[in-house]
Design an enzyme around this catalytic site. Structure first.
Site, PDB file in Angstrom:
ATOM      1  CG  HIS A  94      -3.767  -3.184   2.830  1.00 36.92           C
ATOM      2  ND1 HIS A  94      -3.099  -2.942   4.067  1.00 36.92           N
ATOM      3  CD2 HIS A  94      -4.354  -2.492   2.684  1.00 36.92           C
ATOM      4  CE1 HIS A  94      -3.221  -1.681   3.727  1.00 36.92           C
ATOM      5  NE2 HIS A  94      -3.527  -1.218   3.125  1.00 36.92           N
ATOM      6  CD  GLU A 121      -2.029  -6.046   5.584  1.00 34.06           C
ATOM      7  OE1 GLU A 121      -1.771  -4.592   5.869  1.00 34.06           O
ATOM      8  OE2 GLU A 121      -1.537  -6.089   4.262  1.00 34.06           O
ATOM      9  CB  CYS A 169      -1.225  -0.279   1.366  1.00 36.41           C
ATOM     10  SG  CYS A 169      -2.289   0.543   0.640  1.00 36.41           S
TER      11      CYS A 169
END
Length: 211
Positions: free
Chosen positions: A184, A186, A80
């Site tokens: 993202h 994660e 990001c």
């Protein structure tokens, strides 16, 4: 193998560390450029704004450490904001950035004003060429996005995946030992964890042998 997660006051560090733990990748969060310079692999995450991010990196000496690590061939994963400030310039605050990668970061500006900025939510990621970190990506696989700006590299051949929000935009790029994603991983469940797991074993070679 241990990943060094860069702490430059740009948030989301614990989520990244938890995702690393999920796939068995030990992770250390640090703002110490001396540790970064010795890292075996680097995750460069980020949530926030380009001007304050660059100010923090420069204050801690992390800008030079990241540039040195890139040129030393250390495997790096930008996420990001971490990806965005790896390019040369961001329209966010008219900000010169790290210049690891030739190109600029642009703000979404839509003809259809009903489309909201920031772009938030799940979006399909469409690979345009093979890369070890995208192995196993299937049609329809979606990742989680939160962003108002997107990367526009100078060289289209370094774009590895695109997503669409009114128009197609680069959401994954790779240069040598660096791979960056606008989404993202994660926060993207199974597919995101797979990307991080593949980063854990990536040797920094840009393309698969059969690419």
């Amino acid at each position: 193998m241990t990943a060094t997660i860069i702490d430059y006051d740009a948030g989301n560090l614990r989520s990244v560390a938890r995702a690393c733990a999920e796939v068995g990748l030990a992770a250390k969060i640090t703002a110490d450029p001396r540790i970064v310079s010795k890292a075996s692999r680097i995750i460069f995450p980020g949530v926030g704004a380009a001007p304050s991010a660059m100010k923090s990196l420069k204050r801690e000496g992390l800008d030079a450490a990241l540039i040195d690590a890139f040129h030393a061939g250390t495997p790096m994963l930008g996420i990001c904001l971490g990806l965005q400030i790896s390019l040369e310039y961001s329209e966010e605050g008219d900000t010169p950035t790290l210049a690891l990668i030739a190109g600029r970061v642009r703000r979404f500006d839509f003809a259809d004003k009903r489309l909201k900025v920031p772009h938030m939510g799940w979006n399909e990621v469409k690979p345009v060429r093979t890369h070890p970190l995208l192995d196993g990506l299937e049609s329809g696989d979606a990742f989680y996005f939160v962003h108002s700006f997107f990367p526009q590299p100078e060289d289209a051949s370094i774009v590895y995946a695109k997503a669409s929000y009114e128009h197609d935009f680069c959401c994954a790029l790779g240069v040598q030992n660096y791979f960056g994603v606008q989404f993202h991983p994660e926060k993207s469940g199974r597919v995101g964890l797979r990307l991080i797991e593949q980063f854990a074993s990536w040797d920094g070679t840009p393309c698969s042998p059969n690419a």
